[in-house]
Design a protein around this motif. Sequence first.
Motif, PDB file in Angstrom:
ATOM      1  N   GLN A  10       0.816  -1.206   0.000  1.00 15.78           N
ATOM      2  CA  GLN A  10       0.000   0.000   0.000  1.00 15.78           C
ATOM      3  C   GLN A  10       0.854   1.263   0.000  1.00 15.78           C
ATOM      4  O   GLN A  10       0.500   2.264  -0.632  1.00 15.78           O
ATOM      5  CB  GLN A  10      -0.940   0.000   1.205  1.00 15.78           C
ATOM      6  CG  GLN A  10      -2.094  -0.975   1.079  1.00 15.78           C
ATOM      7  CD  GLN A  10      -3.173  -0.474   0.137  1.00 15.78           C
ATOM      8  OE1 GLN A  10      -3.006  -0.487  -1.082  1.00 15.78           O
ATOM      9  NE2 GLN A  10      -4.291  -0.039   0.700  1.00 15.78           N
ATOM     10  N   ALA A  11       1.977   1.224   0.687  1.00 20.08           N
ATOM     11  CA  ALA A  11       2.874   2.378   0.683  1.00 20.08           C
ATOM     12  C   ALA A  11       3.414   2.635  -0.723  1.00 20.08           C
ATOM     13  O   ALA A  11       3.475   3.778  -1.187  1.00 20.08           O
ATOM     14  CB  ALA A  11       4.022   2.151   1.655  1.00 20.08           C
ATOM     15  N   VAL A  12       3.806   1.559  -1.401  1.00 19.09           N
ATOM     16  CA  VAL A  12       4.296   1.703  -2.785  1.00 19.09           C
ATOM     17  C   VAL A  12       3.167   2.171  -3.702  1.00 19.09           C
ATOM     18  O   VAL A  12       3.359   3.045  -4.545  1.00 19.09           O
ATOM     19  CB  VAL A  12       4.888   0.371  -3.280  1.00 19.09           C
ATOM     20  CG1 VAL A  12       5.301   0.480  -4.747  1.00 19.09           C
ATOM     21  CG2 VAL A  12       6.088  -0.031  -2.419  1.00 19.09           C
ATOM     22  N   ASN A  18       0.735   6.324  -7.031  1.00 18.46           N
ATOM     23  CA  ASN A  18      -0.449   7.082  -7.442  1.00 18.46           C
ATOM     24  C   ASN A  18      -0.270   8.583  -7.266  1.00 18.46           C
ATOM     25  O   ASN A  18      -0.894   9.370  -7.985  1.00 18.46           O
ATOM     26  CB  ASN A  18      -1.667   6.607  -6.650  1.00 18.46           C
ATOM     27  CG  ASN A  18      -2.096   5.208  -7.028  1.00 18.46           C
ATOM     28  OD1 ASN A  18      -1.580   4.620  -7.979  1.00 18.46           O
ATOM     29  ND2 ASN A  18      -3.037   4.648  -6.287  1.00 18.46           N
ATOM     30  N   LEU A  19       0.570   8.981  -6.317  1.00 23.25           N
ATOM     31  CA  LEU A  19       0.796  10.404  -6.064  1.00 23.25           C
ATOM     32  C   LEU A  19       1.954  10.969  -6.874  1.00 23.25           C
ATOM     33  O   LEU A  19       2.132  12.190  -6.930  1.00 23.25           O
ATOM     34  CB  LEU A  19       1.074  10.622  -4.570  1.00 23.25           C
ATOM     35  CG  LEU A  19      -0.120  10.430  -3.628  1.00 23.25           C
ATOM     36  CD1 LEU A  19       0.354  10.366  -2.181  1.00 23.25           C
ATOM     37  CD2 LEU A  19      -1.139  11.548  -3.821  1.00 23.25           C
ATOM     38  N   ALA A  20       2.737  10.110  -7.499  1.00 21.88           N
ATOM     39  CA  ALA A  20       3.932  10.562  -8.206  1.00 21.88           C
ATOM     40  C   ALA A  20       3.583  11.334  -9.473  1.00 21.88           C
ATOM     41  O   ALA A  20       2.606  11.027 -10.159  1.00 21.88           O
ATOM     42  CB  ALA A  20       4.809   9.362  -8.560  1.00 21.88           C
ATOM     43  N   ALA A  21       4.422  12.322  -9.779  1.00 23.03           N
ATOM     44  CA  ALA A  21       4.259  13.077 -11.027  1.00 23.03           C
ATOM     45  C   ALA A  21       4.845  12.309 -12.202  1.00 23.03           C
ATOM     46  O   ALA A  21       4.452  12.525 -13.355  1.00 23.03           O
ATOM     47  CB  ALA A  21       4.938  14.435 -10.893  1.00 23.03           C
ATOM     48  N   ASP A  28       6.506  -5.898  -8.452  1.00 22.82           N
ATOM     49  CA  ASP A  28       5.991  -6.753  -9.514  1.00 22.82           C
ATOM     50  C   ASP A  28       4.513  -6.475  -9.778  1.00 22.82           C
ATOM     51  O   ASP A  28       4.092  -6.273 -10.923  1.00 22.82           O
ATOM     52  CB  ASP A  28       6.206  -8.211  -9.113  1.00 22.82           C
ATOM     53  CG  ASP A  28       5.751  -9.188 -10.186  1.00 22.82           C
ATOM     54  OD1 ASP A  28       5.905  -8.878 -11.377  1.00 22.82           O
ATOM     55  OD2 ASP A  28       5.239 -10.257  -9.833  1.00 22.82           O
ATOM     56  N   VAL A  29       3.720  -6.435  -8.719  1.00 22.73           N
ATOM     57  CA  VAL A  29       2.278  -6.237  -8.861  1.00 22.73           C
ATOM     58  C   VAL A  29       1.959  -4.860  -9.421  1.00 22.73           C
ATOM     59  O   VAL A  29       1.051  -4.694 -10.257  1.00 22.73           O
ATOM     60  CB  VAL A  29       1.582  -6.443  -7.499  1.00 22.73           C
ATOM     61  CG1 VAL A  29       0.131  -5.989  -7.550  1.00 22.73           C
ATOM     62  CG2 VAL A  29       1.659  -7.908  -7.079  1.00 22.73           C
ATOM     63  N   LEU A  30       2.707  -3.847  -8.980  1.00 20.77           N
ATOM     64  CA  LEU A  30       2.394  -2.460  -9.328  1.00 20.77           C
ATOM     65  C   LEU A  30       3.202  -1.949 -10.520  1.00 20.77           C
ATOM     66  O   LEU A  30       3.025  -0.798 -10.927  1.00 20.77           O
ATOM     67  CB  LEU A  30       2.643  -1.560  -8.118  1.00 20.77           C
ATOM     68  CG  LEU A  30       1.766  -1.873  -6.897  1.00 20.77           C
ATOM     69  CD1 LEU A  30       2.273  -1.127  -5.668  1.00 20.77           C
ATOM     70  CD2 LEU A  30       0.314  -1.512  -7.179  1.00 20.77           C
TER      71      LEU A  30
END
Length: 354
Positions: free
Chosen positions: A84-86, A91-94, A115-117
């Motif tokens: 969840q942290a990753v 999701n917040l990254a530009a 791997d998942v994300l």
Amino acid sequence: MSKQGTAPPEPQDFERVLSSMCTVPHPAAREAAERFLATNPGDPTTYQTVAELEREAVATLGEMTGLPDPEGYVASGGTEANLQAVRAARNLAASDDPNVVAPESVHFSFQKAADVLDVELRLAPTDDRRADPAAMADLADEDTALVVAVAGTTEYGRVDPVPALAEVAEDADALLHVDAAWGGFVLPFTDRDWHFGHAAVDTMTVDPHKMGRAAIPAGGFLARDERVLDALAVDTPYLESTSQATLTGTRSGAGVASAQAAMAELWPAGYRETYERAQTNAEWVADALETRGYEVVDPVLPLVAVDVPRATVAALRDRGWRVSPTSAGELRVVCMPHVTREMLSAFVDDLDSV
């Protein structure tokens, strides 16, 4: 009796479990888990009682980790919280091509998360088994979304220099995550800088079902800012609740209720006593093994790594000891709440005789 007319199997006992980070739940946690087994914190508007228990649990975790107004929830464990942290950082990254920078000592759950994300995981070499801020700064760039620190590594119990890694994250305009899944329930009783009150930490993993003595599964995901939870939330149109930030949907209230019950019973005095006993046991077994000529990694926290030959480890397993190695091959002894001096004495005696 089962259909075959035989008694059902008994669960694993903990008499000879020395390398696991699982332990015997506190009696109050066990009872609470049974009572709330069928409730669903994933729909907090419908299941309001367990939702209130979750708010209480998160508030206590915030108190333990230096965060007066924490956001977060009781997860299934450290793997989910780290993922969840990753996910939130991505999701917040530009950047359209975000990466995560972590030390080589980071938990393997970050490999799963990457791997998942579909996020690049960059691993920096460590210095004396701790994160090296300079090495991590070398890997960070304008696409870095998350910098990871570990507060109580699973192999050696080491605590990364969190304030220095906060500077690395700030320079990269990235979030800082601290994985304190195991260490979070012992570090409040040390003088180490590791939590939200010590540095600009954005998210944290801290697991009640490890040193916290909650029933499995009961992890913890904490965030400083509500925007992190907002970045994780999805709409839930057919539930009474209208959105959900957790990774799993339906989840048993057992973990939530047991975490709240364990912390209500043990925070802070009970956990302090548990830490002091565990640390004393770790130092005792480290001295005993060093006296016998083994190379021992000193126990910064209640975890001892000792260079025991693999054949000896196999012989100990044949005698019923549940032990496992580090990636470098040392045997790990994790002084969890169920580990007594008598257990450690018996272990050392068997080590002498194999």
